[in-house]
Design a protein around this motif. Sequence first.
Motif, PDB file in Angstrom:
ATOM      1  N   THR A 131       0.817  -1.200   0.000  1.00  0.00           N
ATOM      2  CA  THR A 131       0.000   0.000   0.000  1.00  0.00           C
ATOM      3  C   THR A 131       0.855   1.257   0.000  1.00  0.00           C
ATOM      4  N   ALA A 132       1.938   1.285   0.754  1.00  0.00           N
ATOM      5  CA  ALA A 132       2.808   2.466   0.812  1.00  0.00           C
ATOM      6  C   ALA A 132       3.416   2.764  -0.555  1.00  0.00           C
ATOM      7  N   VAL A 133       3.781   1.735  -1.300  1.00  0.00           N
ATOM      8  CA  VAL A 133       4.365   1.930  -2.621  1.00  0.00           C
ATOM      9  C   VAL A 133       3.332   2.516  -3.579  1.00  0.00           C
ATOM     10  N   ALA A 134       2.088   2.073  -3.491  1.00  0.00           N
ATOM     11  CA  ALA A 134       1.033   2.560  -4.379  1.00  0.00           C
ATOM     12  C   ALA A 134       0.764   4.045  -4.149  1.00  0.00           C
ATOM     13  N   HIS A 135       0.929   4.539  -2.929  1.00  0.00           N
ATOM     14  CA  HIS A 135       0.643   5.942  -2.631  1.00  0.00           C
ATOM     15  C   HIS A 135       1.881   6.834  -2.760  1.00  0.00           C
ATOM     16  N   GLU A 136       3.063   6.247  -2.896  1.00  0.00           N
ATOM     17  CA  GLU A 136       4.303   7.034  -2.930  1.00  0.00           C
ATOM     18  C   GLU A 136       4.331   8.088  -4.033  1.00  0.00           C
ATOM     19  N   PRO A 137       3.984   7.776  -5.309  1.00  0.00           N
ATOM     20  CA  PRO A 137       3.999   8.824  -6.333  1.00  0.00           C
ATOM     21  C   PRO A 137       3.037   9.969  -6.002  1.00  0.00           C
ATOM     22  N   VAL A 149       2.127  11.030  -2.998  1.00  0.00           N
ATOM     23  CA  VAL A 149       2.721  11.826  -1.929  1.00  0.00           C
ATOM     24  C   VAL A 149       3.821  12.723  -2.507  1.00  0.00           C
ATOM     25  N   GLN A 150       4.675  12.185  -3.354  1.00  0.00           N
ATOM     26  CA  GLN A 150       5.729  12.986  -3.981  1.00  0.00           C
ATOM     27  C   GLN A 150       5.131  14.107  -4.821  1.00  0.00           C
ATOM     28  N   ALA A 151       4.083  13.811  -5.554  1.00  0.00           N
ATOM     29  CA  ALA A 151       3.428  14.822  -6.382  1.00  0.00           C
ATOM     30  C   ALA A 151       2.841  15.923  -5.511  1.00  0.00           C
ATOM     31  N   VAL A 165       3.871  16.859  -2.494  1.00  0.00           N
ATOM     32  CA  VAL A 165       4.984  17.631  -1.931  1.00  0.00           C
ATOM     33  C   VAL A 165       5.550  18.575  -2.997  1.00  0.00           C
ATOM     34  N   LEU A 166       5.699  18.083  -4.211  1.00  0.00           N
ATOM     35  CA  LEU A 166       6.206  18.914  -5.304  1.00  0.00           C
ATOM     36  C   LEU A 166       5.268  20.089  -5.563  1.00  0.00           C
ATOM     37  N   LEU A 167       3.971  19.824  -5.629  1.00  0.00           N
ATOM     38  CA  LEU A 167       2.998  20.889  -5.876  1.00  0.00           C
ATOM     39  C   LEU A 167       3.033  21.913  -4.743  1.00  0.00           C
ATOM     40  N   GLU A 168       3.078  21.446  -3.513  1.00  0.00           N
ATOM     41  CA  GLU A 168       3.125  22.351  -2.359  1.00  0.00           C
ATOM     42  C   GLU A 168       4.377  23.237  -2.410  1.00  0.00           C
ATOM     43  N   GLY A 169       5.515  22.643  -2.709  1.00  0.00           N
ATOM     44  CA  GLY A 169       6.756  23.410  -2.822  1.00  0.00           C
ATOM     45  C   GLY A 169       6.704  24.410  -3.946  1.00  0.00           C
ATOM     46  N   PHE A 170       6.143  23.992  -5.069  1.00  0.00           N
ATOM     47  CA  PHE A 170       6.015  24.888  -6.219  1.00  0.00           C
ATOM     48  C   PHE A 170       5.154  26.103  -5.876  1.00  0.00           C
ATOM     49  N   LEU A 171       3.989  25.852  -5.269  1.00  0.00           N
ATOM     50  CA  LEU A 171       3.068  26.950  -4.955  1.00  0.00           C
ATOM     51  C   LEU A 171       3.648  27.906  -3.916  1.00  0.00           C
ATOM     52  N   ALA A 172       4.619  27.453  -3.138  1.00  0.00           N
ATOM     53  CA  ALA A 172       5.244  28.300  -2.121  1.00  0.00           C
ATOM     54  C   ALA A 172       6.441  29.092  -2.651  1.00  0.00           C
ATOM     55  N   LEU A 173       6.834  28.864  -3.900  1.00  0.00           N
ATOM     56  CA  LEU A 173       7.999  29.559  -4.459  1.00  0.00           C
ATOM     57  C   LEU A 173       7.809  31.067  -4.462  1.00  0.00           C
ATOM     58  N   ASP A 174       8.885  31.766  -4.234  1.00  0.00           N
ATOM     59  CA  ASP A 174       8.908  33.222  -4.319  1.00  0.00           C
ATOM     60  C   ASP A 174       9.959  33.577  -5.371  1.00  0.00           C
ATOM     61  N   ALA A 189       0.736  15.026 -16.321  1.00  0.00           N
ATOM     62  CA  ALA A 189       1.195  13.754 -16.872  1.00  0.00           C
ATOM     63  C   ALA A 189       0.996  12.676 -15.813  1.00  0.00           C
ATOM     64  N   PRO A 190       1.009  11.400 -16.190  1.00  0.00           N
ATOM     65  CA  PRO A 190       0.840  10.328 -15.201  1.00  0.00           C
ATOM     66  C   PRO A 190       1.843  10.462 -14.054  1.00  0.00           C
ATOM     67  N   ASP A 191       1.362  10.231 -12.835  1.00  0.00           N
ATOM     68  CA  ASP A 191       2.165  10.292 -11.609  1.00  0.00           C
ATOM     69  C   ASP A 191       2.750  11.674 -11.330  1.00  0.00           C
ATOM     70  N   CYS A 192       2.185  12.710 -11.929  1.00  0.00           N
ATOM     71  CA  CYS A 192       2.632  14.083 -11.694  1.00  0.00           C
ATOM     72  C   CYS A 192       1.451  14.896 -11.176  1.00  0.00           C
TER      73      CYS A 192
END
Length: 192
Positions: A2-8, A10-12, A14-23, A79-82
Amino acid sequence: MTAVAHEPLVQADVLLEGFLALDTPEGFRAELIEGEIVVTPPPDGDHEDYINLIMKQVIRQSRTEMDFSGNKGLKLKGAPDCPKDHVIPDGTFAPTELRLFRGADSWMPCDGVALVVEVTSTRPDTDRDTKRRCYARGEVPLYLLVDRGASSLTLFSEPEEGDYLQRRSIHFGKVLPLPEPFGFELDTADFV
């Protein structure tokens, strides 16, 4: 398992959150394209001139009255997994009757957008390939690419399954028919 299935996912997230916080520095713009954060510097004068030449013709000659927004953030299917793509076209056109830009957030859905325009600059392959796929996944009906390296314009149409089925290219100095809701020939004589 189950953890492997949700890993992409979770990464996506985190990436989106970091992107939206960029200055980003003033004048620069950041986009999230196919899981990659892309930061571009302010455009040069020729880049802006091409946008201006297109915008003036569309506003004057379109059969349907159009609103224009330069550098409007669009949220598109990723795109898939993004995460969702967050792309900023150089120009976005939408029928005036829809009033898409009024009250819109910084990042708005692309529903109702009639045409997006990109002019190649520091990363031309992003505009030629990656952004083309982004706009097709978002089902933006028309994508107009001004390719300064090739001295050409390409109109992509009929988005389906992550790409455009139709494309028509001309060299600078020629005319390019824009289909409805525009219904006129874009003259590129001033692009030369």
